[in-house]
Design a protein around this motif. Structure first.
Motif, PDB file in Angstrom:
ATOM      1  N   VAL A  66       0.856  -1.194   0.000  1.00 36.22           N
ATOM      2  CA  VAL A  66       0.000   0.000   0.000  1.00 36.22           C
ATOM      3  C   VAL A  66       0.887   1.239   0.000  1.00 36.22           C
ATOM      4  CG1 VAL A  66      -1.681   1.325   1.344  1.00 36.22           C
ATOM      5  CG2 VAL A  66      -1.931  -1.155   1.147  1.00 36.22           C
ATOM      6  N   LYS A  67       1.923   1.227   0.832  1.00 35.83           N
ATOM      7  CA  LYS A  67       2.840   2.372   0.889  1.00 35.83           C
ATOM      8  C   LYS A  67       3.604   2.553  -0.414  1.00 35.83           C
ATOM      9  CE  LYS A  67       5.373   2.807   4.631  1.00 35.83           C
ATOM     10  NZ  LYS A  67       5.220   4.240   4.943  1.00 35.83           N
ATOM     11  N   GLU A  68       4.011   1.455  -1.025  1.00 37.56           N
ATOM     12  CA  GLU A  68       4.737   1.543  -2.312  1.00 37.56           C
ATOM     13  C   GLU A  68       3.853   2.185  -3.377  1.00 37.56           C
ATOM     14  OE1 GLU A  68       7.801   0.959  -3.016  1.00 37.56           O
ATOM     15  OE2 GLU A  68       8.461  -0.028  -1.190  1.00 37.56           O
ATOM     16  N   VAL A  69       2.576   1.761  -3.418  1.00 34.61           N
ATOM     17  CA  VAL A  69       1.638   2.282  -4.422  1.00 34.61           C
ATOM     18  C   VAL A  69       1.374   3.764  -4.189  1.00 34.61           C
ATOM     19  CG1 VAL A  69      -0.760   2.180  -5.209  1.00 34.61           C
ATOM     20  CG2 VAL A  69       0.535   0.066  -4.905  1.00 34.61           C
ATOM     21  N   HIS A  98      -8.046  -2.714  -0.449  1.00 38.55           N
ATOM     22  CA  HIS A  98      -8.490  -1.613  -1.302  1.00 38.55           C
ATOM     23  C   HIS A  98      -7.717  -0.354  -0.922  1.00 38.55           C
ATOM     24  CE1 HIS A  98     -12.457  -3.453  -2.632  1.00 38.55           C
ATOM     25  NE2 HIS A  98     -12.215  -4.191  -1.578  1.00 38.55           N
ATOM     26  N   ILE A  99      -7.252   0.390  -1.918  1.00 38.10           N
ATOM     27  CA  ILE A  99      -6.728   1.747  -1.700  1.00 38.10           C
ATOM     28  C   ILE A  99      -7.700   2.686  -2.414  1.00 38.10           C
ATOM     29  CG2 ILE A  99      -4.841   3.369  -2.076  1.00 38.10           C
ATOM     30  CD1 ILE A  99      -2.966   0.947  -2.381  1.00 38.10           C
ATOM     31  N   ILE A 100      -8.322   3.560  -1.656  1.00 38.25           N
ATOM     32  CA  ILE A 100      -9.354   4.446  -2.204  1.00 38.25           C
ATOM     33  C   ILE A 100      -8.937   5.883  -1.948  1.00 38.25           C
ATOM     34  CG2 ILE A 100     -11.786   5.119  -1.969  1.00 38.25           C
ATOM     35  CD1 ILE A 100     -12.216   2.132  -1.028  1.00 38.25           C
ATOM     36  N   SER A 101      -8.992   6.704  -3.003  1.00 33.64           N
ATOM     37  CA  SER A 101      -8.529   8.093  -2.866  1.00 33.64           C
ATOM     38  C   SER A 101      -9.063   8.940  -4.013  1.00 33.64           C
ATOM     39  CB  SER A 101      -6.998   8.105  -2.859  1.00 33.64           C
ATOM     40  OG  SER A 101      -6.511   9.404  -2.646  1.00 33.64           O
ATOM     41  N   GLY A 102      -8.778  10.248  -3.959  1.00 34.19           N
ATOM     42  CA  GLY A 102      -9.099  11.128  -5.074  1.00 34.19           C
ATOM     43  C   GLY A 102     -10.421  11.848  -4.937  1.00 34.19           C
TER      44      GLY A 102
END
Ligand code: 5GP
Ligand code: ZN
Length: 110
Positions: A66-69, A98-102
């Motif tokens: 997650v941190k790398e992404v 899940h990584i959710i953002s924006g």
């Protein structure tokens, strides 16, 4: 597992928009995004859910992924979600973060 959609994504049998990968994990865009950024981080080997994940090193690889992404995309504000079990909304039984953002993300979620 042969009939697992995320195993097929991990081994390239099913195409995906890959964002990041290393020896242990892969990260790709969610096919039905719930935000402008919606990425899934998965282990390359099949593990059904967090309930079945016993390997602490793999656990660390997933969260570090997650941190790398987010580092790669320059994202500082994001939500990380792991749905575990049908009752919690898990639909694909190959563990994924899940990584959710924006967009603005309210808390608590609905
Ligand atoms: P869950 O509800 O299990 O936590 O999340 C499963 C996620 O996988 C959903 O957000 C869904 O849109 C995504 N998904 C399901 N099938 C595919 C697929 O074939 N490709 C991609 N990229 N995402 C998928
Ligand atoms: Zn799988």
């Amino acid at each position: 597992m042969s009939d697992c959609i995320f195993c097929k994504i991990a081994n390239g049998e099913i195409p995906s928009e890959l964002v990041y990968e290393n020896e242990y994990i892969a990260a790709f865009n969610d096919i039905n995004p719930s935000a402008p950024v919606h990425i899934l981080v998965i282990p390359k080997r099949h593990v059904e859910s967090l309930n079945e994940l016993e390997d602490k090193n793999l656990m660390a690889e997933l969260l570090f992924g997650v941190k790398e992404v987010t580092k790669k995309l320059g994202i500082k504000d994001y939500r990380t979600v792991i749905n575990t079990g049908k009752g919690a909304g898990q639909e694909v039984f190959h563990i994924h973060l899940h990584i959710i953002s924006g967009r603005p993300l309210k808390w608590p979620p609905g």
